[in-house]
Design an enzyme around this catalytic site. Sequence first.
Site, mmCIF file in Angstrom:
data_model
loop_
_atom_site.group_PDB
_atom_site.id
_atom_site.type_symbol
_atom_site.label_atom_id
_atom_site.label_comp_id
_atom_site.label_asym_id
_atom_site.label_seq_id
_atom_site.Cartn_x
_atom_site.Cartn_y
_atom_site.Cartn_z
ATOM 1 N N ASP A 194 0.865 -1.204 0.055
ATOM 2 C CA ASP A 194 0.330 -0.167 0.102
ATOM 3 C C ASP A 194 0.945 1.187 0.019
ATOM 4 O OD1 ASP A 194 -2.077 1.941 0.262
ATOM 5 O OD2 ASP A 194 -2.439 1.640 2.344
ATOM 6 N N HIS A 316 -13.569 -47.486 -27.221
ATOM 7 C CA HIS A 316 -14.294 -48.547 -27.154
ATOM 8 C C HIS A 316 -15.997 -48.010 -27.216
ATOM 9 C CE1 HIS A 316 -16.913 -51.226 -24.506
ATOM 10 N NE2 HIS A 316 -16.639 -51.999 -25.458
ATOM 11 N N ASN A 317 -16.819 -48.625 -27.709
ATOM 12 C CA ASN A 317 -18.274 -47.772 -27.750
ATOM 13 C C ASN A 317 -18.292 -46.312 -27.883
ATOM 14 O OD1 ASN A 317 -18.939 -50.669 -27.444
ATOM 15 N ND2 ASN A 317 -20.007 -50.342 -25.457
ATOM 16 N N GLU A 346 -15.205 -46.903 -32.554
ATOM 17 C CA GLU A 346 -16.299 -48.272 -32.934
ATOM 18 C C GLU A 346 -17.601 -47.937 -33.031
ATOM 19 O OE1 GLU A 346 -17.434 -52.512 -30.340
ATOM 20 O OE2 GLU A 346 -16.484 -50.775 -29.205
ATOM 21 N N ASP A 348 -21.588 -49.720 -33.195
ATOM 22 C CA ASP A 348 -22.253 -51.079 -32.913
ATOM 23 C C ASP A 348 -23.693 -50.800 -33.714
ATOM 24 O OD1 ASP A 348 -21.131 -52.595 -31.274
ATOM 25 O OD2 ASP A 348 -22.302 -52.013 -29.537
ATOM 26 N N HIS A 361 -25.921 -49.439 -28.000
ATOM 27 C CA HIS A 361 -25.538 -50.554 -27.335
ATOM 28 C C HIS A 361 -26.486 -51.461 -27.171
ATOM 29 C CE1 HIS A 361 -22.552 -52.730 -25.383
ATOM 30 N NE2 HIS A 361 -22.911 -52.684 -24.106
ATOM 31 N N GLU A 395 -19.030 -53.270 -35.381
ATOM 32 C CA GLU A 395 -19.637 -54.374 -34.715
ATOM 33 C C GLU A 395 -21.031 -54.547 -35.347
ATOM 34 O OE1 GLU A 395 -20.166 -56.932 -30.902
ATOM 35 O OE2 GLU A 395 -18.351 -56.252 -32.154
ATOM 36 N N LYS A 444 -12.889 -52.245 -40.215
ATOM 37 C CA LYS A 444 -12.517 -53.338 -39.781
ATOM 38 C C LYS A 444 -13.870 -54.007 -39.560
ATOM 39 C CE LYS A 444 -11.571 -55.147 -35.032
ATOM 40 N NZ LYS A 444 -13.027 -55.725 -35.259
#
Length: 753
Positions: A194, A316-317, A346, A348, A361, A395, A444
């Site tokens: 200050d 994954h998923n 991936e 599905d 899923h 998948e 794939k």
Amino acid sequence: GKPVPINLLKFDPGCCRKCIQDDPDVKIMMAGSTLRKVKSRSWKKQRHFRLLEDGLTIWYKSRWAGRGHSTFSVTELEAVREGHQSEVLLSIAEEFPANLCFTLVFHGRQGNVDLVAESPEEAQAWIQGVRKLIHKAQTMDEKERLDQWVWDWFQKADKNKDGKMNFKEVRKLLKMMNVDMNEEHALHLFTMADKSDTGSLEIEEFVHFYKILTQRDEVWKVFQDYSGDGEKLMLEELENFLRIEQQEGEQSAQHAKELIDRYEPSETAKKQSAMSLDGFQMYLCSQEGSIFKPEHRHLYQDMSQPLSHYFISSSHNTYLLEDQLRGHSSLEAYIQALKRGCRCVEVDSWDGNDGEPIVYHGHTLTSKILFRDIISTLKEYAFKTSDFPVILSLENHCGVEQQTVMAQHLRQILGDTLLTTLLDGQIPQQLPSPQELKGKILLKAKKIGGLEDCNDETLTDEVSDDEEMANGEAESPTKSKSKLSRELSDLVVYCKSLHFHGFEHARLHAKCYEMSSFSESKAKRLTKEAGTDFIRYNTRQLSRIYPSGLRTDSSNYNPQDMWNVGCQIVALNFQTAGLEMDLNDGLFRQNNCCGYVLKPDFLRDGDTQFSPDKPEGRQGYRPLRLSIQVISGQQLPKVNQKEGSIVDPLVRVEIYGVPQDQAKEETSHINNNGFNPVWNETLNFIIHTPELALVRFVVEDYDKASRNDFIGQFTLPFMCIQAGYRHIHLLSKDGTAIPPSSLFVNVSISEFT
């Protein structure tokens, strides 16, 4: 006494704001606009949005609600998407034209915000304005960033907005900043700062206060060790520091010059080819002073080897944003995974009602998305983060008709991006390389026959590939056989899914383009029973590992065990934050985050003798000693937002690698100091297989009654560590940066004899 560092005294929080505040788009944002916030087809509410004076905070509130409002910072934003670029906005496309719509995309796993403006001009002003502000925030240098950070705290603490802070406001601020300091000491610092003797601090004085507060004794001590006069490091002194402490060898002389040019704020020091304490601290806090070798951040590996020679970042998923039973399926999940550098996604697929295949899923309550929408998203986002190939793991649960529809979508939407023929027309003896496959998407899936025979019969073949059943992992022999569509089969080139018949069978009969999927438990079993066989198999063929069907909460398994035997496609639930994703992010942080990392040579040699359980048995075995002195922490975030709670931090260093290398050591905890805790404790490790080891630094809030709370972490490959005095820039649970939180360490690596 110590020289008071001065870099913040030339502080000008306005400098970066003035230029941008004259921008016409930013002016519109500061004046404020009424925008509709859209969460679903039925939830569309008007909110008043405006950009605050700091040029960084976006504030919004409901038009009717009394006092409640929300804010977020531009630094939390990653991008702005224009038009109908999200599922929510696409669902209301008839109601609101594209030129009114835009989406704010946040870093990490935080949900997007979808907005609709009242006019195209207003939408444009917000789209362009936010983009400029994001760019500005991303291009700030270390000094501007620090200025910004200080300014933000000042704004937060100046409750009555008079541009001054009294002692009471400063006390509150210290609590907010995670500093526990006795009244006397705080008052002493306050009085020192200050200068105008008014009993309150204006921004300049507050900067000085902050400066005294953040003075780093431990950096000053290192500086003192090498500085002849205690005021500056002459060029030669800085060279000595780089050679001896930072282990930089030959390049130290050249590097010392570059560092002074880059980080020294004082022109006077620059002219003398010297570095002040300020410049030294700036360097240590920069990317070059970080623990991660700068040359390994770029694309530094050979990308011309067969695909099977790389670890590949895999999800994954991918369609799930939450759990596996009731979670929300979303295109956003694909965008987020691809942005994180994921190179294997991936899908599905199941028969949809109106002839259009859907993705979710199976046999669960997760929501459904159209297969073709995912493929369009893939087309748009596949190569934004990395040019290297993306593997689309299908998948397939569809009947022949909808398989053919999928094949048509793949061809029409992806066009040339989809790889549908052999690269040079030759039947390959080994897989092509990431370099040769740049910009390509590989399917794939199952295939009728092989690449060798192009015969025309429709083969009866079980179509579904993984034994993933929601009820666990029983490999069900009672699969109903279903037919494959020739059109879909023809799109499979280098990634033909096949059931695994053992390593011996593969060695004698398998083709390099044939690949199998293993559940985590099956892979673990093979790793234990036949580790070296698995490694040899993985030198020639790809293998994909996926989480157990029992992980309905989308939790993950530890990928390290699979990497140890050279499995390339180790699929994780990218939507789930935690240790396993930290390891994945850590491994793939190198090599320009391109999603491919070259495996060590002993995992690429078909005759290798390497076994993760006996690392000393391999040629070239050279164990190393890793010693980490954990010196201090800086500005750790508060874990508990409760008024007055302050963290008790401890640091744990964890090693992941071959079984013998798995280890954890931690420091003691420091009571009530998240602002500048000092530990000065050394943790020691022996690393038998450095090429496979990952090192994870975790900071936790110690709690003797319950589990410690997570504060931050950083994970990197052992081979990417720079020795010497280094800062570790911590990441949140989500993997996003939390500046300026860091750890200061001294790392030494030596031969273990």
